[in-house]
Design a protein around this motif. Structure first.
Motif, PDB file in Angstrom:
ATOM      1  N   LYS A   9       0.825  -1.214   0.000  1.00  0.00           N
ATOM      2  CA  LYS A   9       0.000   0.000   0.000  1.00  0.00           C
ATOM      3  C   LYS A   9       0.852   1.255   0.000  1.00  0.00           C
ATOM      4  O   LYS A   9       0.481   2.279   0.574  1.00  0.00           O
ATOM      5  CB  LYS A   9      -0.957  -0.009   1.196  1.00  0.00           C
ATOM      6  N   ALA A  10       2.004   1.183  -0.625  1.00  0.00           N
ATOM      7  CA  ALA A  10       2.875   2.353  -0.718  1.00  0.00           C
ATOM      8  C   ALA A  10       2.476   3.171  -1.949  1.00  0.00           C
ATOM      9  O   ALA A  10       1.556   2.820  -2.682  1.00  0.00           O
ATOM     10  CB  ALA A  10       4.335   1.916  -0.792  1.00  0.00           C
ATOM     11  N   GLY A  11       3.161   4.245  -2.183  1.00  0.00           N
ATOM     12  CA  GLY A  11       2.905   5.101  -3.334  1.00  0.00           C
ATOM     13  C   GLY A  11       4.138   5.950  -3.568  1.00  0.00           C
ATOM     14  O   GLY A  11       5.177   5.774  -2.928  1.00  0.00           O
ATOM     15  N   HIS A  12       4.011   6.905  -4.498  1.00  0.00           N
ATOM     16  CA  HIS A  12       5.168   7.714  -4.870  1.00  0.00           C
ATOM     17  C   HIS A  12       5.819   8.399  -3.668  1.00  0.00           C
ATOM     18  O   HIS A  12       7.042   8.405  -3.535  1.00  0.00           O
ATOM     19  CB  HIS A  12       4.759   8.764  -5.904  1.00  0.00           C
ATOM     20  N   ALA A  13       5.001   8.973  -2.786  1.00  0.00           N
ATOM     21  CA  ALA A  13       5.565   9.712  -1.652  1.00  0.00           C
ATOM     22  C   ALA A  13       6.358   8.797  -0.722  1.00  0.00           C
ATOM     23  O   ALA A  13       7.457   9.144  -0.285  1.00  0.00           O
ATOM     24  CB  ALA A  13       4.457  10.417  -0.876  1.00  0.00           C
ATOM     25  N   LEU A  14       5.808   7.621  -0.432  1.00  0.00           N
ATOM     26  CA  LEU A  14       6.511   6.701   0.458  1.00  0.00           C
ATOM     27  C   LEU A  14       7.751   6.118  -0.224  1.00  0.00           C
ATOM     28  O   LEU A  14       8.786   5.922   0.409  1.00  0.00           O
ATOM     29  CB  LEU A  14       5.575   5.581   0.914  1.00  0.00           C
ATOM     30  N   HIS A  15       7.657   5.844  -1.531  1.00  0.00           N
ATOM     31  CA  HIS A  15       8.822   5.365  -2.276  1.00  0.00           C
ATOM     32  C   HIS A  15       9.977   6.353  -2.154  1.00  0.00           C
ATOM     33  O   HIS A  15      11.110   5.969  -1.819  1.00  0.00           O
ATOM     34  CB  HIS A  15       8.480   5.209  -3.764  1.00  0.00           C
ATOM     35  N   THR A  16       9.708   7.612  -2.473  1.00  0.00           N
ATOM     36  CA  THR A  16      10.793   8.596  -2.504  1.00  0.00           C
ATOM     37  C   THR A  16      11.242   8.984  -1.107  1.00  0.00           C
ATOM     38  O   THR A  16      12.411   9.309  -0.904  1.00  0.00           O
ATOM     39  CB  THR A  16      10.381   9.843  -3.305  1.00  0.00           C
TER      40      THR A  16
END
Length: 325
Positions: free
Chosen positions: A297-304
């Motif tokens: 349930k991650a996304g761009h913000a958590l990735h970066t």
């Protein structure tokens, strides 16, 4: 945000992350190639032109009208509050930005385009094309790859980041974790309990250019039909359509079938992850770490954000860039 809601990257020694020699030279494109299409959020007709560049230059963007200010595809330039895409902005002097870079960077990272100059015209977005990375894979393969040379005509050995100790970043029930592994392995999970047609999905795969091209690159971006009005009210997805995104209704299922894979939404999240993790690259080296990456349930913000924490653990020593005679 409370400590319970956001857990910082686990404290580890500097040995957790280092750069490993690959025995392969850095690469660039053998010829220029371009693609045009609609920008997802602006709705503008935009063009991205990919050009060969020197070894050690890495991947960077030049936006029309701001040609003197290159925006490096590095995690230090990733905007932390970017909505529904990955946005890069040159930090020095509040420079230009380029949006929706993740699909193009994903294809370049997976296929080994280590050094590339990307000229963007018509706006500040990369064209969405069909919502996947498939057309970027085709464009890169049509241009071909070759060993890159630096300004002195020398080749540089490609280095790859390698994880030596487990690290993770968690927010609520969402997380990204990296574990030591001898090769790149990605496991991703998503959960949309209010959207039965998507539901809970998991996909796990090793990664090389052939696996990426056949199993990941064709997966398209997706959205929930009931959320479209709110997103457009916020000035987003002006260029989104049934031709460049999969749309799923909470009650009615997919509005534009067929899907390319039963778990296409989950595979697309891996596509995004590869693009975002490419931002760990420095000086024309590999960005995606040699590790088993597990995300839920991650996304761009958590990735970066994960990369921002991780990148402080190690930097490329220029003396490690060995020249091939």
């Amino acid at each position: 945000m409370s400590a319970a809601a956001s857990r910082a990257l686990k404290s580890v020694s500097s040995a957790a992350f280092s750069w490993k020699r690959t025995g392969r030279p850095q690469q660039t494109l053998a010829a220029a190639v371009s693609r045009s299409g609609v920008g997802l959020h602006s709705g503008a007709r935009v063009t991205a032109t990919l050009l060969p560049t020197h070894a050690g230059e890495g991947r960077y963007f030049l936006v029309e009208g701001e040609e003197e200010a290159r925006v490096a595809a590095e995690v230090g330039n990733a905007e932390q509050r970017s909505q529904l895409c990955t946005t890069l902005r040159r930090r020095e002097g509040g420079g230009p930005r380029v949006r929706t870079v993740e699909h193009l960077l994903s294809a370049m990272e997976a296929l080994g385009v280590d050094n590339c100059r990307v000229e963007v015209s018509g706006g500040d977005e990369i064209p969405l094309l069909d919502g996947s990375a498939q057309e970027w894979v085709e464009a890169i393969r049509s241009a071909g790859l070759c060993a890159a040379e630096d300004t002195s005509g020398q080749k540089l050995e490609k280095l790859a980041p390698q994880i030596h100790e487990p690290v993770y970043l968690q927010r609520d029930d969402c997380f990204v974790a990296a574990f030591p592994n001898s090769q790149i392995h990605i496991t991703y999970g998503i959960d949309f309990p209010k959207v039965p047609a998507i539901g809970c999905q998991w996909f796990s795969t090793f990664l090389d250019d052939n696996i990426y091209s056949s199993k990941i690159a064709p997966a398209r971006t997706f959205c929930i039909f009931e959320e479209i009005e709110k997103m457009r009210g916020a000035g987003l997805i002006k260029g989104g359509s049934l031709e460049n995104a999969m749309v799923c209704s909470m009650s009615g299922g997919w509005l534009n079938p067929p899907v390319r894979f039963e778990d296409e939404p989950c595979r697309h999240k891996i596509l995004d992850l590869v693009g975002d993790f490419s931002l760990l690259a420095q000086n024309g080296n590999q960005g995606f770490p040699i590790a088993h990456i597990i995300a839920y349930k991650a996304g761009h913000a958590l990735h970066t954000d994960f990369l921002s924490h991780l990148s402080g653990k190690s930097t490329v020593d220029q003396e490690e860039l060995t020249r091939e005679r």
